[in-house]
Design a protein around this motif. Structure first.
Motif, PDB file in Angstrom:
ATOM      1  N   HIS A 160      14.834 -23.786  -2.872  1.00  0.00           N
ATOM      2  CA  HIS A 160      14.586 -25.118  -2.309  1.00  0.00           C
ATOM      3  C   HIS A 160      14.970 -25.179  -0.847  1.00  0.00           C
ATOM      4  CE1 HIS A 160      14.359 -29.521  -2.278  1.00  0.00           C
ATOM      5  NE2 HIS A 160      15.402 -29.468  -1.468  1.00  0.00           N
ATOM      6  N   PRO A 161      14.044 -25.603   0.054  1.00  0.00           N
ATOM      7  CA  PRO A 161      12.609 -25.756  -0.190  1.00  0.00           C
ATOM      8  C   PRO A 161      11.872 -24.517   0.318  1.00  0.00           C
ATOM      9  CG  PRO A 161      13.198 -26.834   1.863  1.00  0.00           C
ATOM     10  CD  PRO A 161      14.453 -26.159   1.354  1.00  0.00           C
ATOM     11  N   THR A 162      10.679 -24.255  -0.196  1.00  0.00           N
ATOM     12  CA  THR A 162       9.820 -23.192   0.341  1.00  0.00           C
ATOM     13  C   THR A 162       8.464 -23.817   0.625  1.00  0.00           C
ATOM     14  OG1 THR A 162      10.979 -21.442  -0.862  1.00  0.00           O
ATOM     15  CG2 THR A 162       8.779 -20.952  -0.047  1.00  0.00           C
ATOM     16  N   THR A 163       8.153 -24.012   1.877  1.00  0.00           N
ATOM     17  CA  THR A 163       6.915 -24.700   2.247  1.00  0.00           C
ATOM     18  C   THR A 163       6.298 -24.050   3.480  1.00  0.00           C
ATOM     19  OG1 THR A 163       8.098 -26.287   3.657  1.00  0.00           O
ATOM     20  CG2 THR A 163       7.775 -26.919   1.362  1.00  0.00           C
ATOM     21  N   GLY A 164       5.116 -24.534   3.817  1.00  0.00           N
ATOM     22  CA  GLY A 164       4.466 -24.195   5.068  1.00  0.00           C
ATOM     23  C   GLY A 164       4.154 -22.733   5.267  1.00  0.00           C
ATOM     24  N   GLY A 165       4.351 -22.279   6.519  1.00  0.00           N
ATOM     25  CA  GLY A 165       3.934 -20.933   6.900  1.00  0.00           C
ATOM     26  C   GLY A 165       4.647 -19.817   6.172  1.00  0.00           C
ATOM     27  N   ILE A 166       5.869 -20.044   5.716  1.00  0.00           N
ATOM     28  CA  ILE A 166       6.575 -19.027   4.927  1.00  0.00           C
ATOM     29  C   ILE A 166       5.898 -18.873   3.572  1.00  0.00           C
ATOM     30  CG2 ILE A 166       8.732 -18.474   3.726  1.00  0.00           C
ATOM     31  CD1 ILE A 166       9.144 -18.059   6.627  1.00  0.00           C
ATOM     32  N   TYR A 167       5.668 -20.010   2.905  1.00  0.00           N
ATOM     33  CA  TYR A 167       5.070 -19.983   1.568  1.00  0.00           C
ATOM     34  C   TYR A 167       3.653 -19.432   1.617  1.00  0.00           C
ATOM     35  CZ  TYR A 167       3.575 -21.596  -3.062  1.00  0.00           C
ATOM     36  OH  TYR A 167       3.089 -21.653  -4.337  1.00  0.00           O
ATOM     37  N   ALA A 168       2.912 -19.729   2.676  1.00  0.00           N
ATOM     38  CA  ALA A 168       1.513 -19.305   2.770  1.00  0.00           C
ATOM     39  C   ALA A 168       1.363 -17.935   3.411  1.00  0.00           C
ATOM     40  CB  ALA A 168       0.714 -20.339   3.560  1.00  0.00           C
ATOM     41  N   SER A 169       2.461 -17.217   3.608  1.00  0.00           N
ATOM     42  CA  SER A 169       2.348 -15.875   4.173  1.00  0.00           C
ATOM     43  C   SER A 169       3.037 -14.863   3.267  1.00  0.00           C
ATOM     44  CB  SER A 169       2.911 -15.848   5.599  1.00  0.00           C
ATOM     45  OG  SER A 169       4.272 -16.253   5.639  1.00  0.00           O
ATOM     46  N   PHE A 170       4.085 -14.198   3.751  1.00  0.00           N
ATOM     47  CA  PHE A 170       4.654 -13.079   2.993  1.00  0.00           C
ATOM     48  C   PHE A 170       5.250 -13.496   1.661  1.00  0.00           C
ATOM     49  CE2 PHE A 170       8.246 -14.768   5.332  1.00  0.00           C
ATOM     50  CZ  PHE A 170       9.295 -14.682   4.436  1.00  0.00           C
ATOM     51  N   ALA A 171       5.770 -14.737   1.543  1.00  0.00           N
ATOM     52  CA  ALA A 171       6.436 -15.142   0.303  1.00  0.00           C
ATOM     53  C   ALA A 171       5.495 -15.152  -0.882  1.00  0.00           C
ATOM     54  CB  ALA A 171       7.069 -16.534   0.477  1.00  0.00           C
ATOM     55  N   ASN A 172       4.193 -15.318  -0.620  1.00  0.00           N
ATOM     56  CA  ASN A 172       3.212 -15.326  -1.700  1.00  0.00           C
ATOM     57  C   ASN A 172       2.626 -13.947  -1.962  1.00  0.00           C
ATOM     58  OD1 ASN A 172       2.071 -17.185  -3.596  1.00  0.00           O
ATOM     59  ND2 ASN A 172       1.921 -18.674  -1.927  1.00  0.00           N
ATOM     60  N   GLN A 173       3.101 -12.942  -1.242  1.00  0.00           N
ATOM     61  CA  GLN A 173       2.599 -11.581  -1.425  1.00  0.00           C
ATOM     62  C   GLN A 173       3.423 -10.782  -2.436  1.00  0.00           C
ATOM     63  OE1 GLN A 173      -0.101  -9.788   0.213  1.00  0.00           O
ATOM     64  NE2 GLN A 173      -0.726 -11.915   0.441  1.00  0.00           N
ATOM     65  N   GLY A 174       4.453 -11.372  -2.984  1.00  0.00           N
ATOM     66  CA  GLY A 174       5.333 -10.628  -3.871  1.00  0.00           C
ATOM     67  C   GLY A 174       4.620 -10.037  -5.067  1.00  0.00           C
ATOM     68  N   ASP A 175       4.966  -8.805  -5.396  1.00  0.00           N
ATOM     69  CA  ASP A 175       4.481  -8.224  -6.655  1.00  0.00           C
ATOM     70  C   ASP A 175       4.929  -9.097  -7.821  1.00  0.00           C
ATOM     71  OD1 ASP A 175       3.267  -5.821  -5.628  1.00  0.00           O
ATOM     72  OD2 ASP A 175       5.289  -5.104  -5.211  1.00  0.00           O
ATOM     73  N   ILE A 176       6.161  -9.555  -7.716  1.00  0.00           N
ATOM     74  CA  ILE A 176       6.738 -10.450  -8.710  1.00  0.00           C
ATOM     75  C   ILE A 176       7.362 -11.613  -7.947  1.00  0.00           C
ATOM     76  CG2 ILE A 176       8.501 -10.699 -10.519  1.00  0.00           C
ATOM     77  CD1 ILE A 176       8.080  -7.623 -10.984  1.00  0.00           C
ATOM     78  N   ILE A 177       7.009 -12.836  -8.350  1.00  0.00           N
ATOM     79  CA  ILE A 177       7.505 -14.028  -7.665  1.00  0.00           C
ATOM     80  C   ILE A 177       8.366 -14.830  -8.630  1.00  0.00           C
ATOM     81  CG2 ILE A 177       6.883 -16.135  -6.436  1.00  0.00           C
ATOM     82  CD1 ILE A 177       4.271 -14.841  -5.619  1.00  0.00           C
ATOM     83  N   LEU A 178       9.611 -15.049  -8.244  1.00  0.00           N
ATOM     84  CA  LEU A 178      10.556 -15.822  -9.037  1.00  0.00           C
ATOM     85  C   LEU A 178      10.887 -17.109  -8.287  1.00  0.00           C
ATOM     86  CD1 LEU A 178      13.036 -12.914  -9.935  1.00  0.00           C
ATOM     87  CD2 LEU A 178      10.989 -13.618 -11.196  1.00  0.00           C
ATOM     88  N   ALA A 179      11.226 -18.160  -9.024  1.00  0.00           N
ATOM     89  CA  ALA A 179      11.582 -19.431  -8.395  1.00  0.00           C
ATOM     90  C   ALA A 179      12.818 -19.992  -9.064  1.00  0.00           C
ATOM     91  CB  ALA A 179      10.425 -20.425  -8.498  1.00  0.00           C
ATOM     92  N   ASP A 208       0.808  -1.213   0.000  1.00  0.00           N
ATOM     93  CA  ASP A 208       0.000   0.000   0.000  1.00  0.00           C
ATOM     94  C   ASP A 208       0.844   1.267   0.000  1.00  0.00           C
ATOM     95  OD1 ASP A 208      -2.171  -1.671   0.027  1.00  0.00           O
ATOM     96  OD2 ASP A 208      -2.579  -1.457   2.172  1.00  0.00           O
ATOM     97  N   SER A 209       2.127   1.113   0.327  1.00  0.00           N
ATOM     98  CA  SER A 209       3.050   2.256   0.271  1.00  0.00           C
ATOM     99  C   SER A 209       3.759   2.339  -1.079  1.00  0.00           C
ATOM    100  CB  SER A 209       4.095   2.143   1.390  1.00  0.00           C
ATOM    101  OG  SER A 209       3.490   2.144   2.652  1.00  0.00           O
ATOM    102  N   SER A 210       3.301   1.523  -2.055  1.00  0.00           N
ATOM    103  CA  SER A 210       3.867   1.503  -3.412  1.00  0.00           C
ATOM    104  C   SER A 210       5.332   1.079  -3.415  1.00  0.00           C
ATOM    105  CB  SER A 210       3.707   2.870  -4.092  1.00  0.00           C
ATOM    106  OG  SER A 210       2.349   3.226  -4.187  1.00  0.00           O
ATOM    107  N   VAL A 211       5.696   0.199  -2.477  1.00  0.00           N
ATOM    108  CA  VAL A 211       7.058  -0.331  -2.414  1.00  0.00           C
ATOM    109  C   VAL A 211       7.120  -1.620  -3.230  1.00  0.00           C
ATOM    110  CG1 VAL A 211       8.764  -1.400  -0.906  1.00  0.00           C
ATOM    111  CG2 VAL A 211       7.604   0.694  -0.188  1.00  0.00           C
ATOM    112  N   PRO A 212       7.975  -1.719  -4.244  1.00  0.00           N
ATOM    113  CA  PRO A 212       8.092  -2.958  -5.018  1.00  0.00           C
ATOM    114  C   PRO A 212       8.595  -4.106  -4.145  1.00  0.00           C
ATOM    115  CG  PRO A 212       9.121  -1.119  -6.183  1.00  0.00           C
ATOM    116  CD  PRO A 212       8.825  -0.646  -4.789  1.00  0.00           C
ATOM    117  N   PHE A 213       7.976  -5.270  -4.280  1.00  0.00           N
ATOM    118  CA  PHE A 213       8.330  -6.446  -3.482  1.00  0.00           C
ATOM    119  C   PHE A 213       8.584  -7.622  -4.422  1.00  0.00           C
ATOM    120  CE2 PHE A 213       6.357  -9.869  -0.488  1.00  0.00           C
ATOM    121  CZ  PHE A 213       7.591 -10.478  -0.343  1.00  0.00           C
ATOM    122  N   LEU A 214       9.848  -8.096  -4.442  1.00  0.00           N
ATOM    123  CA  LEU A 214      10.226  -9.264  -5.236  1.00  0.00           C
ATOM    124  C   LEU A 214      10.457 -10.440  -4.292  1.00  0.00           C
ATOM    125  CD1 LEU A 214      10.947  -6.780  -7.101  1.00  0.00           C
ATOM    126  CD2 LEU A 214      12.637  -8.279  -8.157  1.00  0.00           C
TER     127      LEU A 214
END
Length: 595
Positions: free
Chosen positions: A190-209, A179-185
């Motif tokens: 390996h590995p990304t699972t559980g509470g990390i994946y289901a919280s901020f890690a999935n909020q990225g403006d752009i998500i790379l793997a 909401d502050s217009s800050v870009p989030f990548l």
């Protein structure tokens, strides 16, 4: 990736690739990136190694290093929690499972939060959640982009529900940064699972793997133990990419450059220098093509497509993928690019020159949902949106109705109507029905000279009206689907000229003309406030179709027809009368002509 390969790599003993068994002793690529030079197998990295590979040398400064975990539950299993923490610190040299700080990536200052799987599986306890939250807050406060690199098994069980609530805390912090217009990548490794994946890690403006990374909510072992079946293929980077949850899979060797380019594009801003090319009126002496001839040019198989034009007008274009819901539709492409030094979001239908996956630009619901995701990204990062329209209509085959094509079109129309950034839509080929207008609710709607825009195809209209699709050329004239027709009806704002004979004759020059038109429109919209943009966009579409527009068009047609009739009548009289008698014939019997 096996536990054996992880251990061997950590201890510096691995000299053979666990996938292809290539010898990696003395291999420069392996030594630098921990990537197999033969099969591109990606080994795990520590947080320090990742930071060294990402940031400009000497630019990283860690913050909040003093925060360390306690034992709020006095938890014990095979070992007391306090002892586990001490062992993890000794083995890794870290104080916790995440390192946060500020550095530069290709000259762009960013906030970094990098997780380390070696420290208790990269699990998120109270301190990890606190450090990540503070990183988002620092990014929002300083208006800096934030890059997170995830490598985690999930929540830290030893801290119980205090670990669980870190999901809410970090996600809320990511949302505030949004909401502050800050870009989030967000980078998933390996590995990304559980509470990390289901919280901020999935909020990225752009998500790379990273290639081959294990990614999913519940790890395969948890799935097997709780659901009673193997998670065979659903937990890979490739799977989540295919299903629309990741923008790109990026080889580690290209990751720094990819992030650097994205940061440049989302922050690019320079003074526009426009050149006037848009035609906003139709001169009387303009040659008029038959509508059916224009239809053939708009559909020409060699006419440049959206990607053909984007690659010419924005060579730095970074394509993004996925609707974050179901999949990725290649019939609509989108991403971030640069136009005359200005960062923009580009979205368009892609016909694909016969590629069956593109379906001739006929998109599925996930295509329009991907477009909406990118529009939302543009709104958050305050980037103009440019859409390129080239479709005969939406895809009407299997999956379209089941996944909500009408709902997707409706939502796309609604979102475009209220985007708080400049929007420019260009019909570059065929603009057909709802599939076209869903990307055309813009501040400036332009058409290439030989494009068409219609409620239905001429063939479809002929089949409905006459039950004879062969009468399409006749119906095309009545549909008023050419650029001059639509400019007179005030449906579009201007016409972009094409090379002589059509855009397919010289795609490079067609792209130059398109680029000039976009820059001209961006310059017109540059200083308009978001509130005024939305207000004037609504008024613009509110006026369309009102009686006065049609009345003016009908009056113009009547005047033209009447002028033609008078001209033909006078011409006939002149041919029949002797020389010098025209005035007498015209004036004979008229009041006031006699003395």
């Amino acid at each position: 990736m096996s536990n054996l390969s992880r251990k061997a790599d950590t201890e510096g003993q691995s000299v053979f690739c666990p996938r292809c068994e290539a010898s990696l002793g003395g291999d420069e690529i392996y030594e630098r990136y921990r990537v197999c030079s033969q099969c591109s197998y990606h080994f795990t990295l520590s947080a320090e190694q990742r930071i060294r590979l990402l940031v400009d040398p000497g630019s990283f400064e860690e913050f909040n290093r003093h925060l360390v975990s306690m034992d709020p539950l006095v938890f014990s299993d095979r070992l007391p929690y306090r002892k586990r923490i001490l062992q993890a610190r000794e083995e890794t040299g870290l104080r916790e499972a995440v390192i946060t700080g500020i550095g530069r990536i290709r000259g762009h200052e960013v906030v970094l939060a990098v997780l380390d799987f070696r420290f208790l599986g990269g699990s998120m306890g109270s301190v990890v959640g606190e450090k990540i939250t503070l990183a988002f807050e620092r990014a929002a406060e300083r208006r800096l982009p934030i890059v997170t690199v995830s490598a985690s098994g999930g929540a830290r069980m030893q801290e119980g529900v205090l670990s669980l609530v870190q999901m809410a805390k970090t996600t809320a912090a990511a949302k505030r940064a949004h909401d502050s217009s800050v870009p989030f990548l967000s980078v998933l490794t390996h590995p990304t699972t559980g509470g990390i994946y289901a919280s901020f890690a999935n909020q990225g403006d752009i998500i790379l793997a990273e290639p081959g990374a294990l990614i999913g909510f519940a790890g395969p072992r948890v799935v097997k133990e709780t659901a009673g079946h193997e998670a065979l293929h659903s937990h890979s980077a490739e799977f989540v990419f295919e299903h629309g949850f990741v923008d790109q899979i990026v080889d580690r060797r290209r990751l720094r450059d990819t992030i650097g380019l994205i940061l440049r594009l989302v922050r690019a801003e320079s003074e526009l220098v426009p050149r006037t090319v848009i035609r906003r009126a139709i001169p009387d002496d303009t040659p008029v093509r038959r509508a059916w001839e224009v239809v053939q040019l708009a559909r020409h198989p060699e006419r440049p497509t959206t990607l053909d034009l984007i690659r010419r007008i924005s060579p730095q274009f970074v394509e993004l993928h996925g609707d974050r819901l179901y999949g990725d539709d290649p019939a609509i492409v989108g991403g971030i690019g640069e136009i005359a030094g200005q960062g923009v979001v580009l979205i368009g239908h892609e016909r694909g020159h016969g590629d069956p996956a593109r379906r001739n630009g006929q998109a599925l619901p996930e295509g329009y949902r991907k477009a909406m995701r990118l529009m939302d990204l543009a709104a958050r990062l305050r980037l103009p949106v440019i859409t390129l329209i080239d479709t005969p209509g939406v895809y009407l085959g299997e999956g379209a109705e089941e996944r909500g094509i009408a709902s997707a079109l409706s939502q796309c129309l609604a979102m475009m109507s209220v985007l708080p950034v400049p929007t420019i839509a260009v019909i570059i080929g065929e603009g057909g029905s709802g599939g076209a207008i869903a990307l055309a609710v813009a501040d400036r709607v332009l058409m290439l000279e030989n494009a068409i825009y219609s409620v239905i195809s001429p063939e479809g209209a002929a089949a409905i009206l006459y039950r004879d699709a062969s009468r399409a050329p006749e119906v095309a004239e009545s549909l008023k689907l050419t650029a001059p027709d639509l400019l007179r009806l005030e449906v579009i704002d201007g016409i972009v000229p094409e090379p002589e004979g059509g855009a397919h004759r010289d795609p490079d020059y067609a792209a130059v003309l398109l680029l000039d038109a976009i820059v001209e429109s961006l310059d017109e919209l540059h200083d308009i406030s978001p509130e005024r943009l939305v207000r004037e966009r609504y008024r613009k579409f509110r006026r369309m179709g009102q009686t006065n527009t049609y009345f003016r068009e009908l009056v113009a047609q009547e005047v033209a027809e009447l002028s033609g009739l008078i001209g033909r009548t006078l011409g006939g009289l002149r041919e029949r009368l002797p020389f010098g008698r025209e005035e007498e014939a015209v004036g004979h019997g008229s009041p006031g002509t006699r003395d």
